[in-house]
Design a protein around this motif. Sequence first.
Motif, PDB file in Angstrom:
ATOM      1  N   ALA A 180      53.584  57.540  -1.543  1.00 38.40           N
ATOM      2  CA  ALA A 180      52.157  57.872  -1.529  1.00 38.40           C
ATOM      3  C   ALA A 180      51.513  57.574  -2.881  1.00 38.40           C
ATOM      4  O   ALA A 180      50.371  57.106  -2.948  1.00 38.40           O
ATOM      5  N   GLU A 183      51.061  53.825  -3.211  1.00 37.52           N
ATOM      6  CA  GLU A 183      49.999  53.328  -2.331  1.00 37.52           C
ATOM      7  C   GLU A 183      48.639  53.955  -2.643  1.00 37.52           C
ATOM      8  O   GLU A 183      47.629  53.562  -2.058  1.00 37.52           O
ATOM      9  N   ASP A 185      47.719  56.920  -1.842  1.00 40.33           N
ATOM     10  CA  ASP A 185      47.343  57.559  -0.573  1.00 40.33           C
ATOM     11  C   ASP A 185      47.197  59.070  -0.783  1.00 40.33           C
ATOM     12  O   ASP A 185      48.171  59.823  -0.678  1.00 40.33           O
ATOM     13  N   ASP A 187      45.681  61.293   1.053  1.00 41.40           N
ATOM     14  CA  ASP A 187      45.868  62.095   2.261  1.00 41.40           C
ATOM     15  C   ASP A 187      47.350  62.354   2.518  1.00 41.40           C
ATOM     16  O   ASP A 187      47.736  63.467   2.885  1.00 41.40           O
ATOM     17  N   LYS A 188      48.167  61.332   2.288  1.00 41.77           N
ATOM     18  CA  LYS A 188      49.610  61.526   2.470  1.00 41.77           C
ATOM     19  C   LYS A 188      50.154  62.483   1.415  1.00 41.77           C
ATOM     20  O   LYS A 188      51.006  63.319   1.711  1.00 41.77           O
ATOM     21  N   GLU A 224      41.875  61.782  -7.072  1.00 40.21           N
ATOM     22  CA  GLU A 224      43.044  60.929  -6.918  1.00 40.21           C
ATOM     23  C   GLU A 224      43.910  60.882  -8.179  1.00 40.21           C
ATOM     24  O   GLU A 224      45.139  60.998  -8.100  1.00 40.21           O
TER      25      GLU A 224
END
Length: 247
Positions: A180, A183, A185, A187-188, A224
């Motif tokens: 994650a 990437e 990510d 949300d992950k 993030e």
Amino acid sequence: MPQSSDKPETSLGHILVAEDDVVAQMVVKKIIEQAGYTLDLAANGQEAIDALETGDYDLVLMDCLMPGMNGFEASQAIRSGNSPHINSKIPIIAMTGLTAEDDKQRCIEAGMFEVISKPFGSEALIPVIRHCMAKVDGVDTTIDEAQVEVKHSWDDGFLDNVIDQYLAEVPRVIGELQQAVDEGDSDKLRQVAHRFRGATDILNVSGLSARSKALEQAARAGEEELAITHASDLIEELNKLLRMLAE
């Protein structure tokens, strides 16, 4: 596929537990069976829907954040009455690590009868189960009155099995977090942190729980860079744990 418990000759009721975390499954299963109920396990909302299509249950314990179809979506599908094979009025109890009032309200709006916060023991869970089943049967009882004779005992063997399962999950958690991060990510990251925090809370691993919670909150808020920082810190701590265990 749903996993069934060994059913005794007599049971106070048959419960469907929708929960994706294996450690949480083990603990809930132990609590429910010691209280005299039988159960089947489902790992996500869709498995829960499939089980309700073919099985006969008295109540559903529904985790909120599961992969694929989550608990909110599954509860709404149950309440929709679209399936002739599902009891759309079956009691649903939310099991959640979400603590904000708007999250609890979301559970109620999705059709859940009650909300129980993780982590919990038998003294919290069983009275709520009894209360919800009594309401369906037309008995007006309070949760306080239902707290009579709630007993549980976890022997060392069971606790050892829970700890072993928790430790066995660590390499997978590290891999999912690193993927994650690579990437980007968020949300992950949120999903992995939330699931892992549930297990750390059950075992009262306070340091890892705090790191998981910080990661979950940052990812949920869309921060993030902060989420990646927290994820990297958590990965480092988990790798330290594995190195310590290997010594």
